[in-house]
Scaffold this active site. Sequence first.
Site, PDB file in Angstrom:
ATOM      1  N   GLY A   1      30.613  41.053  33.417  1.00  0.00           N
ATOM      2  CA  GLY A   1      31.227  41.247  34.724  1.00  0.00           C
ATOM      3  C   GLY A   1      32.168  42.433  34.704  1.00  0.00           C
TER       4      GLY A   1
ATOM      5  N   GLN B   1      38.840  47.916  37.161  1.00  0.00           N
ATOM      6  CA  GLN B   1      38.491  48.313  35.794  1.00  0.00           C
ATOM      7  C   GLN B   1      37.848  49.697  35.737  1.00  0.00           C
ATOM      8  OE1 GLN B   1      36.480  44.325  34.867  1.00  0.00           O
ATOM      9  NE2 GLN B   1      37.377  44.906  32.909  1.00  0.00           N
TER      10      GLN B   1
ATOM     11  N   CYS C   1      37.351  40.717  27.486  1.00  0.00           N
ATOM     12  CA  CYS C   1      37.379  41.566  28.678  1.00  0.00           C
ATOM     13  C   CYS C   1      37.105  42.998  28.255  1.00  0.00           C
ATOM     14  CB  CYS C   1      38.748  41.463  29.336  1.00  0.00           C
ATOM     15  SG  CYS C   1      38.935  42.479  30.811  1.00  0.00           S
ATOM     16  N   LEU C   2      36.287  43.706  29.021  1.00  0.00           N
ATOM     17  CA  LEU C   2      35.978  45.100  28.696  1.00  0.00           C
ATOM     18  C   LEU C   2      37.237  45.965  28.699  1.00  0.00           C
ATOM     19  CD1 LEU C   2      32.692  45.460  30.775  1.00  0.00           C
ATOM     20  CD2 LEU C   2      32.878  45.395  28.274  1.00  0.00           C
TER      21      LEU C   2
ATOM     22  N   HIS D   1      37.183  34.918  36.258  1.00  0.00           N
ATOM     23  CA  HIS D   1      37.760  36.017  35.466  1.00  0.00           C
ATOM     24  C   HIS D   1      37.788  37.308  36.293  1.00  0.00           C
ATOM     25  CE1 HIS D   1      38.068  38.412  31.530  1.00  0.00           C
ATOM     26  NE2 HIS D   1      37.791  39.338  32.447  1.00  0.00           N
ATOM     27  N   GLU D   2      36.656  37.622  36.936  1.00  0.00           N
ATOM     28  CA  GLU D   2      36.568  38.881  37.696  1.00  0.00           C
ATOM     29  C   GLU D   2      37.424  38.834  38.955  1.00  0.00           C
ATOM     30  OE1 GLU D   2      35.416  41.288  36.130  1.00  0.00           O
ATOM     31  OE2 GLU D   2      34.386  40.102  34.605  1.00  0.00           O
TER      32      GLU D   2
ATOM     33  N   HIS E   1      40.960  39.722  38.285  1.00  0.00           N
ATOM     34  CA  HIS E   1      41.227  41.163  38.159  1.00  0.00           C
ATOM     35  C   HIS E   1      41.675  41.755  39.502  1.00  0.00           C
ATOM     36  CE1 HIS E   1      40.194  42.510  34.135  1.00  0.00           C
ATOM     37  NE2 HIS E   1      39.045  41.859  34.152  1.00  0.00           N
TER      38      HIS E   1
HETATM   39 CO    CO Z   1      37.926  41.409  32.482  1.00  0.00          CO
END
Ligand code: CO
Length: 157
Positions: A47, A52, A89-90, A131-132, A135
């Site tokens: 995701g 991000q 997380c990226l 999670h997304e 953000h």
């Molecule tokens: Co993340």
Amino acid sequence: MAIRNIVTEGEAVLGKKCREVTEFNERLAQLLDDMLDTLKHTETGVGLAAPQVGMCKRALVISYDEKDYEMVNPEITAKRGKVEGTEGCLSCPEQYGIVPRAEAVTVEYQDRFGARKRLKADGYLARIIQHEADHLDGILFKDRATRMLSPEEMANG
Ligand code: CO
């Protein structure tokens, strides 16, 4: 389509409450296309949220279980159950933690054309959505983690 740069922890945009999307235009479509490209390019990510890639807008993409999702102005309108699971997380490379999440969620959102949609999800997809969506409010999984995994735990997979 293009690969965008993924910003990492410490960048101010990751801590901001993102703006609602009001214009469903070519720029939005481009952003969503690029986000999905960028996500797939990582190979490990499931995701990605607009902040991000440095865009403070309420949009996210998910690629999970051979399905792609894009959600604009997502809102989690119902939650059921509670379950702990491991997240990364990226934007926080090589860090993992145990995060409690609802087991199942209902999310209402708009597609790239502005049409209203609703999705009920459980299991890992529900976790990704939560999670997304976090953000978009400037919340990272680390803010919700009950504990982070040690290097030894990560080495043991
Ligand atoms: Co993340």
